[in-house]
Every structure is written in structure tokens, then in C-alpha cells.
Design a protein around this motif. Structure first.
Motif, mmCIF file in Angstrom:
data_model
loop_
_atom_site.group_PDB
_atom_site.id
_atom_site.type_symbol
_atom_site.label_atom_id
_atom_site.label_comp_id
_atom_site.label_asym_id
_atom_site.label_seq_id
_atom_site.Cartn_x
_atom_site.Cartn_y
_atom_site.Cartn_z
ATOM 1 N N VAL A 270 38.831 52.179 42.868
ATOM 2 C CA VAL A 270 38.274 50.845 42.674
ATOM 3 C C VAL A 270 36.779 50.981 42.389
ATOM 4 O O VAL A 270 36.169 52.016 42.664
ATOM 5 N N PRO A 271 36.142 49.934 41.841
ATOM 6 C CA PRO A 271 34.698 50.002 41.608
ATOM 7 C C PRO A 271 33.923 50.066 42.929
ATOM 8 O O PRO A 271 34.374 49.538 43.955
ATOM 9 N N VAL A 272 32.763 50.698 42.886
ATOM 10 C CA VAL A 272 31.904 50.770 44.078
ATOM 11 C C VAL A 272 31.539 49.369 44.552
ATOM 12 O O VAL A 272 31.419 49.116 45.760
ATOM 13 N N THR A 273 31.364 48.443 43.616
ATOM 14 C CA THR A 273 30.999 47.074 44.005
ATOM 15 C C THR A 273 32.065 46.432 44.883
ATOM 16 O O THR A 273 31.750 45.622 45.754
ATOM 17 N N THR A 274 33.320 46.809 44.673
ATOM 18 C CA THR A 274 34.398 46.279 45.522
ATOM 19 C C THR A 274 34.227 46.748 46.960
ATOM 20 O O THR A 274 34.358 45.966 47.910
ATOM 21 N N VAL A 275 33.950 48.038 47.130
ATOM 22 C CA VAL A 275 33.751 48.587 48.474
ATOM 23 C C VAL A 275 32.518 47.969 49.117
ATOM 24 O O VAL A 275 32.535 47.601 50.299
ATOM 25 N N ALA B 158 30.704 55.408 47.410
ATOM 26 C CA ALA B 158 31.182 56.009 46.165
ATOM 27 C C ALA B 158 32.414 56.870 46.418
ATOM 28 O O ALA B 158 33.365 56.873 45.613
ATOM 29 N N ASP B 159 32.424 57.595 47.552
ATOM 30 C CA ASP B 159 33.576 58.427 47.894
ATOM 31 C C ASP B 159 34.811 57.571 48.160
ATOM 32 O O ASP B 159 35.910 57.879 47.696
#
Length: 262
Positions: A208-213, A200-201
Motif C-alpha cells: 500500500v502507499p506510505v500515505t495510507t500507513v 515505508a517498511d
């Protein structure tokens, strides 16, 4: 297949949740009585009750500040006094201050060293006389990819985990003649609350969205999956067992193939 000694006792330091919780449950399922330690009492009490319900093994919860050398020794002494022996120590506790090395408060770096190195060694050293008394034992330290990846903003964490790995290798040589084995397990991107906060950080900083990370982390592994706490716990339980009687001084990655050695 080698037989486990009757009434094995395992200490898991840093057992409140995540990897520590999974390790404590895995060791109890393998037939060990378990002592769980962490700073916060409530998660420990819940974990102890869960282990007792799931496995029927004896469980002792001991709230412990693992930055306190005396508290680390008291933890081990309490385990031996209440449960009769100490066969296994698993050190999961960690402190991870975020920040660039040039900006990091030295007090934060110092606390990381006190927990990640000195605390780990304090629990390990306190257990050695008890392990020698029963003819040997197993110490398993939990590390991460940080010392190898050298990630920006995690310099203190990487440096202290690296120091812990080196110290553990030396300890393996020193105590091997006593039948005590010391191994390190390297945890990869482990799917738990800490990783969710880290993702999230990153997502917030990058916009960008968390889903991308999450997708990027997943695809960085050869197996295209995040590592689960239970994946690490199963390896820890093996290294703590008689089946690993000839294994010591190792650094074993459980990372789903984030890095492939050559």
C-alpha cells in the motif's frame, strides 16, 4: 515557582537526532549547559554548534558507544570534569532489532539489552555520586509503547524497554532519599526519520502507499496527530526542572492519545 540551580548541567545520551536532539535543545533553552552523546561524531558536532548558536549555553559533545559500560561511565566523568557538575541525565539511546522472536539472532537481542537496559543504567548509575554531591538531580528515561502493544517483529525492543521501565521504577525508590528523581517518558508514534523508515517498511510489506500507513497511524491517536520530537522534549524538560520536584517513579505517555489509561 521553584528556582533552578545556577549552572545546571544536563547529559543527553543518544542525542544525535530526533528525540535526543530535541531534548538537548529544550534543556539548553531552559538554562542548562548540555553534554550530548551518541556513537556518531558528526551529528553530535552539528548539534553542539546548533545549541550554542540557538541558546548561548555551554555544550560538550562526547562520542560514546552506549553499549560499552566503561564508555558510559567515562561520559559522565567527562561531563563532571569539564562542566563542574551533573544535575540531569536523559537517556534516549535505543537499539531496535526487527524480527520475530523465534528467528532473531541472540546476538541482536543481547545488543538490544546492552543498550536499552545496561547502557541506560550505566549512565544513570555513574551520575548518582555527582547528583548526590549537589543535593539531588533528575534522571529521565525515554521508552515507547512497545512494551504495552507487544508488536510482532519488535519483541526484543519491547522486552528490553519493558525491563528498562521496571528497573527505572526500582531505581526511583532506591535513590529518592538522596533527592534524585527517576521518571520514564513513553514516546508515541514520533514524526521523525525512524518512523518514516518504519512506515515505508510496513507499506512495502502490505503493498500500500506510505500515505495510507501514515493516515492509519495518525487516526490511531485520540488527537489525530503524530507526536513530534519537540512534544516529548518539552515534557522531558519539565521533568528535569524544579517544577517537577515532587514527581518520581512515573511512566508518562506522550503519545497524542494512542493509548488512553484508565
Amino acid at each position: 515557582m521553584a528556582e533552578e540551580p545556577d549552572g545546571r548541567v544536563a547529559i543527553v545520551a543518544g542525542a544525535g537526532d530526533g528525540i535526543g536532539r530535541a531534548c538537548a535543545i529544550a534543556l539548553a533553552r531552559s538554562g542548562a549547559d548540555v553534554v550530548v552523546a551518541a556513537r556518531r561524531p558528526e551529528p553530535l558536532r552539528r548539534l553542539a554548534a546548533d545549541i550554542a548558536d540557538l541558546t548561548g549555553r555551554r555544550v560538550l559533545d562526547v562520542p560514546t558507544d552506549l553499549a560499552d559500560q566503561d564508555a558510559c561511565r567515562a561520559l559522565v566523568d567527562t561531563a563532571a570534569k569539564e562542566l563542574g557538575r551533573v544535575d540531569v541525565v536523559v537517556n534516549v539511546a535505543t537499539y531496535n532489532p526487527a524480527g520475530r522472536l523465534e528467528d532473531l539472532d541472540p546476538a541482536e537481542f543481547r545488543r538490544a539489552f546492552e543498550i536499552n537496559v545496561l547502557g541506560v543504567l550505566a549512565v544513570s548509575r555513574a551520575a548518582l555520586p555527582y547528583m548526590r554531591a549537589v543535593g539531588g538531580g533528575s534522571i529521565v528515561q525515554i521508552s515507547s509503547e512497545a512494551p504495552r502493544a507487544k508488536l510482532v517483529n519488535l519483541g526484543a525492543y519491547a522486552a528490553t524497554k519493558g525491563a528498562m521501565e521496571v528497573a527505572s521504577g526500582v531505581l526511583a525508590k532506591e535513590v529518592g532519599p538522596d533527592g534524585v528523581r527517576v521518571n520514564v517518558v513513553v514516546a508515541g508514534y514520533t514524526d521523525n526519520a525512524k518512523l518514516a523508515a518504519y512506515m515505508a517498511d510496513i507499506a512495502d510489506r502490505r503493498g500500500v502507499p506510505v500515505t495510507t500507513v501514515r493516515d492509519e497511524m495518525t487516526k490511531s491517536s485520540a488527537l489525530r496527530r503524530l507526536t513530534r520530537p519537540e512534544d516529548i522534549a518539552d515534557v522531558v524538560a519539565f521533568l528535569a526542572s524544579a517544577q517537577a520536584r515532587a514527581i518520581t517513579g512515573t511512566i508518562t505517555p506522550v503519545t497524542s492519545g494512542v493509548s488512553i489509561g484508565g
